[in-house]
Scaffold this motif. Sequence first.
Motif, PDB file in Angstrom:
ATOM      1  N   ILE A   1      -2.977   6.037  -4.584  1.00 27.76           N
ATOM      2  CA  ILE A   1      -4.430   5.961  -4.818  1.00 27.76           C
ATOM      3  C   ILE A   1      -5.098   6.773  -3.713  1.00 27.76           C
ATOM      4  N   SER A   2      -4.983   8.069  -3.812  1.00 28.17           N
ATOM      5  CA  SER A   2      -5.376   8.954  -2.713  1.00 28.17           C
ATOM      6  C   SER A   2      -6.882   9.025  -2.489  1.00 28.17           C
ATOM      7  N   ASP A   3      -7.668   8.618  -3.493  1.00 25.71           N
ATOM      8  CA  ASP A   3      -9.128   8.706  -3.343  1.00 25.71           C
ATOM      9  C   ASP A   3      -9.761   7.372  -2.948  1.00 25.71           C
ATOM     10  N   GLY A   4      -8.949   6.338  -2.712  1.00 32.16           N
ATOM     11  CA  GLY A   4      -9.480   5.044  -2.271  1.00 32.16           C
ATOM     12  C   GLY A   4     -10.121   4.209  -3.360  1.00 32.16           C
ATOM     13  N   ASN A   5     -10.039   4.652  -4.621  1.00 32.62           N
ATOM     14  CA  ASN A   5     -10.629   3.900  -5.728  1.00 32.62           C
ATOM     15  C   ASN A   5      -9.588   2.904  -6.263  1.00 32.62           C
ATOM     16  N   TYR A   6      -9.436   1.773  -5.556  1.00 32.42           N
ATOM     17  CA  TYR A   6      -8.363   0.826  -5.856  1.00 32.42           C
ATOM     18  C   TYR A   6      -8.687  -0.127  -7.009  1.00 32.42           C
ATOM     19  N   LEU A   7      -9.948  -0.209  -7.398  1.00 34.11           N
ATOM     20  CA  LEU A   7     -10.374  -1.108  -8.470  1.00 34.11           C
ATOM     21  C   LEU A   7      -9.844  -2.526  -8.232  1.00 34.11           C
ATOM     22  N   PHE A   8      -9.086  -3.110  -9.172  1.00 27.20           N
ATOM     23  CA  PHE A   8      -8.588  -4.482  -8.987  1.00 27.20           C
ATOM     24  C   PHE A   8      -7.805  -4.629  -7.695  1.00 27.20           C
ATOM     25  N   TYR A   9      -7.077  -3.594  -7.301  1.00 27.60           N
ATOM     26  CA  TYR A   9      -6.139  -3.702  -6.185  1.00 27.60           C
ATOM     27  C   TYR A   9      -6.795  -3.645  -4.812  1.00 27.60           C
ATOM     28  N   HIS A  10      -8.117  -3.637  -4.779  1.00 25.08           N
ATOM     29  CA  HIS A  10      -8.795  -3.838  -3.495  1.00 25.08           C
ATOM     30  C   HIS A  10      -8.347  -5.169  -2.879  1.00 25.08           C
ATOM     31  N   CYS A  11      -8.047  -6.151  -3.735  1.00 25.19           N
ATOM     32  CA  CYS A  11      -7.625  -7.452  -3.210  1.00 25.19           C
ATOM     33  C   CYS A  11      -6.277  -7.349  -2.493  1.00 25.19           C
ATOM     34  N   ARG A  12      -5.406  -6.454  -2.952  1.00 26.28           N
ATOM     35  CA  ARG A  12      -4.115  -6.259  -2.276  1.00 26.28           C
ATOM     36  C   ARG A  12      -4.312  -5.550  -0.926  1.00 26.28           C
ATOM     37  N   ILE A  13      -5.200  -4.563  -0.899  1.00 29.56           N
ATOM     38  CA  ILE A  13      -5.461  -3.846   0.356  1.00 29.56           C
ATOM     39  C   ILE A  13      -6.095  -4.806   1.363  1.00 29.56           C
ATOM     40  N   LYS A  14      -6.930  -5.702   0.857  1.00 25.02           N
ATOM     41  CA  LYS A  14      -7.517  -6.743   1.712  1.00 25.02           C
ATOM     42  C   LYS A  14      -6.420  -7.574   2.352  1.00 25.02           C
ATOM     43  N   ASP A  15      -5.433  -7.983   1.572  1.00 24.66           N
ATOM     44  CA  ASP A  15      -4.322  -8.791   2.092  1.00 24.66           C
ATOM     45  C   ASP A  15      -3.555  -8.053   3.188  1.00 24.66           C
ATOM     46  N   ILE A  16      -3.325  -6.762   2.955  1.00 32.31           N
ATOM     47  CA  ILE A  16      -2.561  -5.980   3.941  1.00 32.31           C
ATOM     48  C   ILE A  16      -3.333  -5.881   5.252  1.00 32.31           C
ATOM     49  N   TYR A  17      -4.641  -5.570   5.182  1.00 37.09           N
ATOM     50  CA  TYR A  17      -5.428  -5.451   6.410  1.00 37.09           C
ATOM     51  C   TYR A  17      -5.565  -6.804   7.118  1.00 37.09           C
ATOM     52  N   GLU A  18      -5.603  -7.882   6.361  1.00 35.47           N
ATOM     53  CA  GLU A  18      -5.654  -9.204   6.989  1.00 35.47           C
ATOM     54  C   GLU A  18      -4.372  -9.474   7.778  1.00 35.47           C
ATOM     55  N   LEU A  19      -3.229  -9.076   7.224  1.00 37.94           N
ATOM     56  CA  LEU A  19      -1.960  -9.234   7.937  1.00 37.94           C
ATOM     57  C   LEU A  19      -1.888  -8.316   9.158  1.00 37.94           C
ATOM     58  N   ILE A  20      -2.422  -7.106   8.997  1.00 43.31           N
ATOM     59  CA  ILE A  20      -2.459  -6.177  10.144  1.00 43.31           C
ATOM     60  C   ILE A  20      -3.300  -6.774  11.272  1.00 43.31           C
ATOM     61  N   ALA A  21      -4.431  -7.366  10.912  1.00 40.04           N
ATOM     62  CA  ALA A  21      -5.283  -8.012  11.916  1.00 40.04           C
ATOM     63  C   ALA A  21      -4.535  -9.146  12.608  1.00 40.04           C
ATOM     64  N   THR A  22      -3.788  -9.930  11.838  1.00 33.87           N
ATOM     65  CA  THR A  22      -3.005 -11.030  12.408  1.00 33.87           C
ATOM     66  C   THR A  22      -1.969 -10.510  13.391  1.00 33.87           C
ATOM     67  N   CYS A  23      -1.294  -9.415  13.019  1.00 32.24           N
ATOM     68  CA  CYS A  23      -0.283  -8.816  13.904  1.00 32.24           C
ATOM     69  C   CYS A  23      -0.904  -8.374  15.226  1.00 32.24           C
ATOM     70  N   HIS A  24      -2.043  -7.682  15.143  1.00 31.24           N
ATOM     71  CA  HIS A  24      -2.702  -7.220  16.377  1.00 31.24           C
ATOM     72  C   HIS A  24      -3.173  -8.405  17.209  1.00 31.24           C
ATOM     73  N   ALA A  25      -3.639  -9.461  16.561  1.00 29.49           N
ATOM     74  CA  ALA A  25      -4.071 -10.651  17.296  1.00 29.49           C
ATOM     75  C   ALA A  25      -2.884 -11.309  18.001  1.00 29.49           C
ATOM     76  N   GLU A  26      -1.739 -11.354  17.326  1.00 35.68           N
ATOM     77  CA  GLU A  26      -0.541 -11.938  17.935  1.00 35.68           C
ATOM     78  C   GLU A  26      -0.090 -11.136  19.150  1.00 35.68           C
ATOM     79  N   MET A  27      -0.402  -9.837  19.134  1.00 33.20           N
ATOM     80  CA  MET A  27      -0.021  -8.977  20.259  1.00 33.20           C
ATOM     81  C   MET A  27      -1.136  -8.875  21.301  1.00 33.20           C
ATOM     82  N   GLY A  28      -2.254  -9.590  21.055  1.00 35.99           N
ATOM     83  CA  GLY A  28      -3.345  -9.630  22.023  1.00 35.99           C
ATOM     84  C   GLY A  28      -4.259  -8.431  22.009  1.00 35.99           C
ATOM     85  N   ASP A  29      -4.230  -7.634  20.937  1.00 34.62           N
ATOM     86  CA  ASP A  29      -5.073  -6.439  20.849  1.00 34.62           C
ATOM     87  C   ASP A  29      -6.344  -6.789  20.075  1.00 34.62           C
TER      88      ASP A  29
END
Length: 362
Positions: A255-283
């Motif tokens: 999805i090279s143009d960022g138009n994820y439609l329904f799958y915005h919810c999946r990208i949300k999940d990934i960024y939430e996990l990324i945030a958790t990882c950075h928080a666990e590392m204190g960043d």
Amino acid sequence: MSFKDKIKELRRKQNLTQEQLAELLSVSPQAVSRWETGTAMPDISLLIPMANLFDVTIDDLLGRETERSAEMEVYKERVRELSNKGSIPQLINLSREMSQKYPNDFVCLSNLSHALIMQLYKGSGAEIDESNAKEAINICERILRDCTDDKIRSDALQHLVILYSHPTAWPAVADEEKAVSLANSATSFWTSKEFLLETAYSTEGSKEKQLAVKHNNIINLLDCITRNIYKGNYNDPKDKLSACESALTLWETIISDGNYLFYHCRIKDIYELIATCHAEMGDAEEAVRALTKAMHHAKQSDNPPCEVLKFTSPLVRYATSDMSRTSKNYSETNAELLRSQVKYNRVFDFIRDDPEFIELMN
């Protein structure tokens, strides 16, 4: 259509006079006349011979089939609405009511089973969960025993595998051996409807339909692959972060143009996990940045431009996203759900005084 109009219509379709119909049913012509004027109804013992004579069901003969069809259309639309809103208790009540009214309707039974499973994922308490799980199993086993519709049988098979494969969530019904046996009885990956349709559409006039199937398959496989990647068991937050970034790269490639439609919810999940990882590392900075992106995609998921849309990325531009057919087991918006999950996740405690974090959560 009333019975009097139905019997008249069926008689005329067979090119029968009232006298001829009366003779075939061993009644008087006056009896047939009274049926067609609505002043009398035939004896119940005549319904089966009449239905056989006209090659219709008794429900159709009595005008109930049309009524039922109309009621089922309203029911299916209501199911879509409740599923889309995450109104699971109402969905269970509606499907149970319809299943009781039409006990041999496998669509209603399948919808009830699905709703019960969604409620199980949400959790209602051990006793209720066990009761719901057992009810769903009984429904699915009945479907596999009596139903001939391949789609409904396939759904029942999936539901049973889900129900039998959760020893922690629903220990009373968990049975890995049954889950594996049922899974092995399903069709293979390569003979699924989705892959066979790629071959079935073979003429020049069906080229666009074939591309639509292929592009939808790309997205469905992408969703499956990336979820297996970022939902893997990683003990080290660095490994988890790497997995999330790999999954995100795959999505951004397709999805090279960022138009994820329904799958915005999946990208949300990934960024939430990324945030958790950075928080666990204190960043703190990277954690807030990832949460901001997660919130952006949550809001995009909550506010689609319209229900049915085509993807615009060149690699999948023939694929479509139909938001009206999505279902969830929560009534909150994705943005509300994200705020709730972050609120109760202790890993973010060290940045709760951060101005950007506060603004994001409010």
